[in-house]
Enzyme design. Sequence first.
Site, PDB file in Angstrom:
ATOM      1  N   HIS A  37      24.275  11.654  21.581  1.00  0.00           N
ATOM      2  CA  HIS A  37      25.205  11.642  20.438  1.00  0.00           C
ATOM      3  C   HIS A  37      24.804  10.549  19.445  1.00  0.00           C
ATOM      4  O   HIS A  37      24.824  10.758  18.225  1.00  0.00           O
ATOM      5  CB  HIS A  37      26.630  11.313  20.898  1.00  0.00           C
ATOM      6  CG  HIS A  37      27.252  12.314  21.808  1.00  0.00           C
ATOM      7  ND1 HIS A  37      27.503  12.055  23.137  1.00  0.00           N
ATOM      8  CD2 HIS A  37      27.691  13.581  21.582  1.00  0.00           C
ATOM      9  CE1 HIS A  37      28.077  13.107  23.689  1.00  0.00           C
ATOM     10  NE2 HIS A  37      28.191  14.053  22.777  1.00  0.00           N
ATOM     11  N   GLN A  61      37.161  25.871  24.452  1.00  0.00           N
ATOM     12  CA  GLN A  61      35.795  26.186  24.869  1.00  0.00           C
ATOM     13  C   GLN A  61      35.551  25.983  26.367  1.00  0.00           C
ATOM     14  O   GLN A  61      34.431  26.088  26.822  1.00  0.00           O
ATOM     15  CB  GLN A  61      34.782  25.419  24.030  1.00  0.00           C
ATOM     16  CG  GLN A  61      34.757  23.924  24.215  1.00  0.00           C
ATOM     17  CD  GLN A  61      33.862  23.258  23.172  1.00  0.00           C
ATOM     18  OE1 GLN A  61      34.251  23.104  22.028  1.00  0.00           O
ATOM     19  NE2 GLN A  61      32.660  22.879  23.561  1.00  0.00           N
ATOM     20  N   GLN A 157      24.632  27.367  20.918  1.00  0.00           N
ATOM     21  CA  GLN A 157      25.680  26.820  20.036  1.00  0.00           C
ATOM     22  C   GLN A 157      25.127  26.530  18.639  1.00  0.00           C
ATOM     23  O   GLN A 157      25.787  26.777  17.629  1.00  0.00           O
ATOM     24  CB  GLN A 157      26.253  25.543  20.660  1.00  0.00           C
ATOM     25  CG  GLN A 157      27.112  24.732  19.716  1.00  0.00           C
ATOM     26  CD  GLN A 157      27.798  23.555  20.385  1.00  0.00           C
ATOM     27  OE1 GLN A 157      28.750  23.729  21.119  1.00  0.00           O
ATOM     28  NE2 GLN A 157      27.337  22.337  20.129  1.00  0.00           N
ATOM     29  N   MET A 187      20.181  14.466  28.339  1.00  0.00           N
ATOM     30  CA  MET A 187      21.425  13.693  28.375  1.00  0.00           C
ATOM     31  C   MET A 187      22.613  14.598  28.132  1.00  0.00           C
ATOM     32  O   MET A 187      22.560  15.504  27.300  1.00  0.00           O
ATOM     33  CB  MET A 187      21.383  12.591  27.327  1.00  0.00           C
ATOM     34  CG  MET A 187      20.410  11.516  27.716  1.00  0.00           C
ATOM     35  SD  MET A 187      20.622  10.048  26.730  1.00  0.00           S
ATOM     36  CE  MET A 187      19.230   9.106  27.321  1.00  0.00           C
TER      37      MET A 187
HETATM   38  O1  PAF Z   1      28.766  20.177  21.332  1.00  0.00           O
HETATM   39  C1  PAF Z   1      29.923  19.744  21.438  1.00  0.00           C
HETATM   40  O2  PAF Z   1      30.176  18.585  21.785  1.00  0.00           O
HETATM   41  C2  PAF Z   1      31.081  20.682  21.154  1.00  0.00           C
HETATM   42  O3  PAF Z   1      30.774  21.974  21.529  1.00  0.00           O
HETATM   43  C3  PAF Z   1      31.550  20.632  19.683  1.00  0.00           C
HETATM   44  C4  PAF Z   1      30.464  21.095  18.744  1.00  0.00           C
HETATM   45  C5  PAF Z   1      31.968  19.215  19.331  1.00  0.00           C
HETATM   46  C6  PAF Z   1      32.760  21.547  19.490  1.00  0.00           C
HETATM   47  O4  PAF Z   1      33.822  21.171  20.287  1.00  0.00           O
END
Ligand code: PAF
Length: 289
Positions: A37, A61, A157, A187
């Site tokens: 991140h 999700q 995604q 990670m």
């Molecule tokens: O990849 C993620 O952390 C999640 O799928 C996201 C894009 C924040 C949507 O909740």
Amino acid sequence: MEFLNSPSKAHDKCTEVRKNRMTIGYVPTMGALHDGHLSLVERSVDENDFTVVSIFVNPLQFNRPEDLETYPVSINSDKKLLEAAGCDMAYSGEFADFFPGLAMEDAIKTELPCKAILGLEAAHRPGHLEGVQAIVQKLFEVVGDCRAYFGEKDFQQTLVVKELAARIGGVDVIVCPTIREKDGLAMSSRNTRLNTGQRDTATTLYRALFAANQLWTTGVRDAKTLELIMRNEIMKEADLQLEYAAIRDPFNWTAETPTSPVDQAQALIAANLGTVRLIDNCRLGTLTS
Ligand code: PAF
């Protein structure tokens, strides 16, 4: 760094930032932040005047309730990490802030599903990518025009959010490389739930990708053969429950494995290790060690 516990206040702030002719970089997250991140945040800080991060564990999700219940949460350390990485504003909210008046089952049905929600994740995690699409649409509406940064680790995604962004307009999706541990493990926030033995076993996914990558470099272009070598590698570990080891054309997504030889190949794996679901992928020909 400003932290806003209100999507509508975050929206107002982003509007004000754009009025001042500043560009916005945006990193959507579910918190439990790791170096993957932070690499997205750092890239956004480099490329934009103002960096926004959202932290929202999106219940839509999660197709398994126990996965949602055990999803790691570390909001205080997340804030510190974001501040140190140069993030300007982070925001969060409640489900009802994003989907006012809607129950979960109705929130997920609101939009036409993107075409990339087809095969692989859809077959093994029904509703997951629809849930991602639903929340990402809301998150994009909060931030407005921006560059949005996503990690390639969630490859399917990234296809969904690119398609969504093209539909909405104003958001430029930037896909950034998967960040790996020294031994190759991608990670992931869920890695914190692996015990020491499982942590070692988890590297098998990378080894399987690497085996396919090696075969690719010898000139093999048959998708089924490339899939087989990954599957065989995963099967060596009895504790890993394979969901899929698949080859797809990254520029022409299909539910099924391509039957004719592929010029470009994305290798994708999902497997369960105890209660932890692991995913990984790579473009064949790009792994070097
Ligand atoms: O990849 C993620 O952390 C999640 O799928 C996201 C894009 C924040 C949507 O909740």
